[in-house]
Design a protein around this motif. Sequence first.
Motif, PDB file in Angstrom:
ATOM      1  N   MET A   1       3.238  -7.097  17.209  1.00  0.00           N
ATOM      2  CA  MET A   1       2.084  -7.656  16.321  1.00  0.00           C
ATOM      3  C   MET A   1       2.787  -7.530  14.877  1.00  0.00           C
ATOM      4  SD  MET A   1      -1.516  -5.793  15.545  1.00  0.00           S
ATOM      5  CE  MET A   1      -2.163  -5.870  17.285  1.00  0.00           C
ATOM      6  N   ASN A   2       2.431  -8.350  14.164  1.00  0.00           N
ATOM      7  CA  ASN A   2       2.763  -8.549  12.654  1.00  0.00           C
ATOM      8  C   ASN A   2       2.581  -7.199  11.768  1.00  0.00           C
ATOM      9  OD1 ASN A   2       2.373  -9.745   9.683  1.00  0.00           O
ATOM     10  ND2 ASN A   2       4.056 -11.023  10.828  1.00  0.00           N
ATOM     11  N   ASP A   3       3.520  -6.899  10.996  1.00  0.00           N
ATOM     12  CA  ASP A   3       3.695  -5.644  10.203  1.00  0.00           C
ATOM     13  C   ASP A   3       2.203  -5.950   9.339  1.00  0.00           C
ATOM     14  OD1 ASP A   3       5.737  -5.151  11.498  1.00  0.00           O
ATOM     15  OD2 ASP A   3       7.165  -5.213   9.805  1.00  0.00           O
ATOM     16  N   ALA A   4       2.010  -7.031   8.577  1.00  0.00           N
ATOM     17  CA  ALA A   4       1.003  -7.207   7.692  1.00  0.00           C
ATOM     18  C   ALA A   4      -0.375  -7.267   8.286  1.00  0.00           C
ATOM     19  CB  ALA A   4       1.246  -8.651   6.720  1.00  0.00           C
ATOM     20  N   LEU A   5      -0.434  -7.826   9.644  1.00  0.00           N
ATOM     21  CA  LEU A   5      -1.593  -7.764  10.347  1.00  0.00           C
ATOM     22  C   LEU A   5      -1.832  -6.347  10.747  1.00  0.00           C
ATOM     23  CD1 LEU A   5      -4.025  -9.243  11.738  1.00  0.00           C
ATOM     24  CD2 LEU A   5      -2.196  -9.472  13.691  1.00  0.00           C
ATOM     25  N   ILE A   6      -1.183  -5.409  11.226  1.00  0.00           N
ATOM     26  CA  ILE A   6      -1.308  -3.985  11.597  1.00  0.00           C
ATOM     27  C   ILE A   6      -2.116  -3.379  10.132  1.00  0.00           C
ATOM     28  CG2 ILE A   6      -0.321  -1.657  12.176  1.00  0.00           C
ATOM     29  CD1 ILE A   6       1.539  -3.375  14.126  1.00  0.00           C
ATOM     30  N   LEU A   7      -1.270  -3.576   9.191  1.00  0.00           N
ATOM     31  CA  LEU A   7      -1.749  -2.614   7.950  1.00  0.00           C
ATOM     32  C   LEU A   7      -3.033  -3.297   7.467  1.00  0.00           C
ATOM     33  CD1 LEU A   7       1.616  -2.751   5.854  1.00  0.00           C
ATOM     34  CD2 LEU A   7       0.444  -0.656   7.044  1.00  0.00           C
ATOM     35  N   SER A   8      -3.437  -4.554   7.461  1.00  0.00           N
ATOM     36  CA  SER A   8      -4.563  -5.271   7.164  1.00  0.00           C
ATOM     37  C   SER A   8      -5.695  -4.753   8.028  1.00  0.00           C
ATOM     38  CB  SER A   8      -4.450  -6.675   7.179  1.00  0.00           C
ATOM     39  OG  SER A   8      -3.429  -7.063   6.100  1.00  0.00           O
ATOM     40  N   LEU A   9      -5.436  -4.625   9.422  1.00  0.00           N
ATOM     41  CA  LEU A   9      -6.477  -4.174  10.256  1.00  0.00           C
ATOM     42  C   LEU A   9      -6.421  -2.735  10.061  1.00  0.00           C
ATOM     43  CD1 LEU A   9      -8.172  -5.178  12.824  1.00  0.00           C
ATOM     44  CD2 LEU A   9      -6.223  -4.839  14.294  1.00  0.00           C
ATOM     45  N   LYS A 373      13.931  -4.602  25.082  1.00  0.00           N
ATOM     46  CA  LYS A 373      12.613  -4.661  24.488  1.00  0.00           C
ATOM     47  C   LYS A 373      12.444  -4.151  23.107  1.00  0.00           C
ATOM     48  CE  LYS A 373       7.665  -3.733  25.251  1.00  0.00           C
ATOM     49  NZ  LYS A 373       6.553  -3.071  26.054  1.00  0.00           N
ATOM     50  N   THR A 374      12.443  -5.068  22.144  1.00  0.00           N
ATOM     51  CA  THR A 374      12.542  -4.644  20.790  1.00  0.00           C
ATOM     52  C   THR A 374      10.922  -4.546  20.188  1.00  0.00           C
ATOM     53  OG1 THR A 374      14.528  -5.870  20.426  1.00  0.00           O
ATOM     54  CG2 THR A 374      13.239  -5.230  18.468  1.00  0.00           C
ATOM     55  N   THR A 375      10.605  -3.461  19.693  1.00  0.00           N
ATOM     56  CA  THR A 375       9.405  -2.987  19.207  1.00  0.00           C
ATOM     57  C   THR A 375       9.555  -3.034  17.552  1.00  0.00           C
ATOM     58  OG1 THR A 375       9.665  -0.830  19.477  1.00  0.00           O
ATOM     59  CG2 THR A 375       8.512  -2.163  21.361  1.00  0.00           C
ATOM     60  N   THR A 376       8.736  -3.481  16.997  1.00  0.00           N
ATOM     61  CA  THR A 376       8.663  -3.320  15.425  1.00  0.00           C
ATOM     62  C   THR A 376       7.163  -2.634  14.888  1.00  0.00           C
ATOM     63  OG1 THR A 376      10.005  -4.949  15.250  1.00  0.00           O
ATOM     64  CG2 THR A 376       8.891  -4.403  13.091  1.00  0.00           C
ATOM     65  N   LYS A 377       7.269  -1.567  14.428  1.00  0.00           N
ATOM     66  CA  LYS A 377       5.951  -0.810  14.123  1.00  0.00           C
ATOM     67  C   LYS A 377       5.859  -0.216  12.550  1.00  0.00           C
ATOM     68  CE  LYS A 377       5.610   0.979  18.817  1.00  0.00           C
ATOM     69  NZ  LYS A 377       5.628   2.007  19.578  1.00  0.00           N
ATOM     70  N   PRO A 378       5.156  -1.044  11.902  1.00  0.00           N
ATOM     71  CA  PRO A 378       5.175  -0.826  10.464  1.00  0.00           C
ATOM     72  C   PRO A 378       4.678   0.672   9.839  1.00  0.00           C
ATOM     73  CG  PRO A 378       3.227  -2.124  11.005  1.00  0.00           C
ATOM     74  CD  PRO A 378       4.092  -1.818  12.150  1.00  0.00           C
ATOM     75  N   LEU A 379       5.704   1.511   9.644  1.00  0.00           N
ATOM     76  CA  LEU A 379       5.188   2.754   8.851  1.00  0.00           C
ATOM     77  C   LEU A 379       6.083   2.924   7.736  1.00  0.00           C
ATOM     78  CD1 LEU A 379       5.704   5.044  12.399  1.00  0.00           C
ATOM     79  CD2 LEU A 379       3.539   4.358  11.326  1.00  0.00           C
ATOM     80  N   LEU A 380       5.262   3.391   6.695  1.00  0.00           N
ATOM     81  CA  LEU A 380       5.970   3.678   5.380  1.00  0.00           C
ATOM     82  C   LEU A 380       6.260   5.197   5.270  1.00  0.00           C
ATOM     83  CD1 LEU A 380       3.944   1.106   3.413  1.00  0.00           C
ATOM     84  CD2 LEU A 380       6.051   0.514   4.481  1.00  0.00           C
ATOM     85  N   LYS A 381       7.641   5.137   4.668  1.00  0.00           N
ATOM     86  CA  LYS A 381       7.847   6.803   4.574  1.00  0.00           C
ATOM     87  C   LYS A 381       7.928   7.037   2.972  1.00  0.00           C
ATOM     88  CE  LYS A 381      11.245  10.128   6.111  1.00  0.00           C
ATOM     89  NZ  LYS A 381      12.467  10.405   6.914  1.00  0.00           N
TER      90      LYS A 381
END
Length: 707
Positions: A1-9, A373-381
Amino acid sequence: MNDALILSLGWTLLHSLWQIGLLGLCTLGLERLLRTYSAQLRHQVILFMLGGMVLASAYTLFLEWRYFAEVPHLAPNLTTDFSSNSDTPVYTHSIDSSQTPVPFLQRCKWWIESHLYWLVSIWVLGTAFFSLRFAWNYLALTVLRRKSSSIVDPQVLQLMQQVKTSLGLRQKIRFYSSPTLSSPLTFGHFFPVVILPAALLCQTSPALLEALIRHELIHIRRADFLVNLLLALLQIFFFYHPLIWVLSRRIQELREEACDEAVLLSGCNKLAYAEALLHLQRLHHHQNIPLVMQAQNHASHFATRVRQILAGPTATKPQLFTQHWSSAVLLMPLLLIALGLFAPVAQAEKKIPTPKVKPTFVLPEKPKTAATKTTTKPLLKDPETISPATVEENPPPSITTSTIDSLPQSSNDAVLSIAADRMNVLYMGVDNPISVAISGVSADQVKVSSRDVRLIETGKGKFIAKAAKPGKATILVEAPNYRQEVEFRVKPMPDPIDLDTPPAKPSQPELKIVTLRDKTLFLGENTISVAVSGVLAEQIKLSSANLFFENLGKGQFKTYAKQTGKVVIRVTTPDYYWDVEFLAILPDPVATLSGVDYIGGSIPVSTIRSSKGIEPNLPPAYSNDYANVKCEILGFNCILIPREKDPIQLSNPGGAFLPKALDLIQAINVNDQIIFDNIRAKCPGDEKGRKLNNVAFKIVADPEKKE
């Protein structure tokens, strides 16, 4: 799922908590203020406010997406931190150490954003669960319709057509009966279906049956099933908010109240309608079937409905919002306030100055293989946990093939790659090949061990794993300055399919036989419907030592019972036969006040005060042939509804009024209502008591005596 979409949701879900809470409390308060108005008006108000909640969340999602889609730090200048004990890459900002400290609120915002992925994941799982629940309920309705039989009684069909014509309905409506139901139900919008209990068709008089059918058809005219589907979708997407469930239940209550008002406005007698609902209530086992409209709802609301029905409909025209346009105008500011409250807050958060980010190295692309299988999950540190000096001293290693089980948990930057032929599953009793590799470490320095499975090394980082028991197995991978545990699932090997085994013989076909009352025949003419799975209707035959059957076609048979007692009917097909036992009984007597012929409606106060109890009388068609047959009243309930007071209810054993019931009868005044329900009687040949019709009266003044 797109990073911006996850943060927006994620931010939309957080904002929806207070948005729906604010609008929901306003809705409950407004509905409370409008309690003197019609149920239809309050029903539409709550639907309007629910639409406002959806618009508020949709507009929030649009604002959040527009912001995060334009934020530069979500695109090229991200570095990857593999030092965290997580299966998710952690994205961190590289910030100059000479910049000013980050405010506390901004730190909190970054902390929230670093956990939004888990919030969205939980929401997705909940949405999936309630979507499956919705699909299961809809499938259950389809199965219920298929198991129901079409109504063939010409008198009932004629009554249904008359009600349909009087309500102005032109669409095709299918009517069914089912022996498993205890309350009528309606579902479907484009192809509506009405299913009536089989017991209700034989125990209800035409006047009461007409009132219940009118109730169900008004649900179709109001398109209530479509509203139910929309409410179900709201419960899927906003399942986490309790006010959505509270408002949904309140809408269902107001829907039934509005339907009651429409029934009375269509010309139905209110006492007959109240008696029809009480006739349903005496079944004592309400079935809660989702997505459908049922005339009988939960008991706590049922008493309110009966009281409102006896009080009469609210004097309000049907087209409520066209006539009460001012109410809609007053509701618009509430929606605009809810839409505007969060916009300044969201924009204020977005205007916090973002520190300038120095460009750092770019994360190399991972080679994609069949096991990758590459996964990208937006987490800001927190940006203070890393500095440019740290990045320059520890350049990132090249990343080799990575699978779903590659869990970087070491204290350095090495990356573990462990691949199994069957993903992360090991099967019992067979060899399970696995490959292990660590970036920057030779295969000779890698050690693999486990307490749960047996490992056999085959060379060059390859092993054979043998599992002995199902469950979970942990494999420990060690190297210089490196230690990692990887978890596998252990399952039994699936059983092979034996193509040589002949298929099992089909079981005996299923017999379905339906009468007006389950396993019961009445003296006189009876219609029996018979169906056998896999057998044509023309191949079914009925026979009995005591009865004669006339084949009406399509599985319908007519018979005439002459005496009470047990009757055995044999159902025969070319390959099977069944012996089904029935009980032939007298038809249900009609409950009336003793000494008078009143069975409902208006009654003078002196007449009811002079009555001594409830007595059963056979229908006129049987009164001559069975004049010597006497039925006995076993007991009944008495409900007195005084004017502007709470109802009084008591139980009376037997047919004669006991002292408490007599005192209640003597205390009746003009304009009170009294209902006798759950009347039980036993006739000759009955093994147990049967329930009779309810009796409802409105007390009027005695007629003036003419001199």
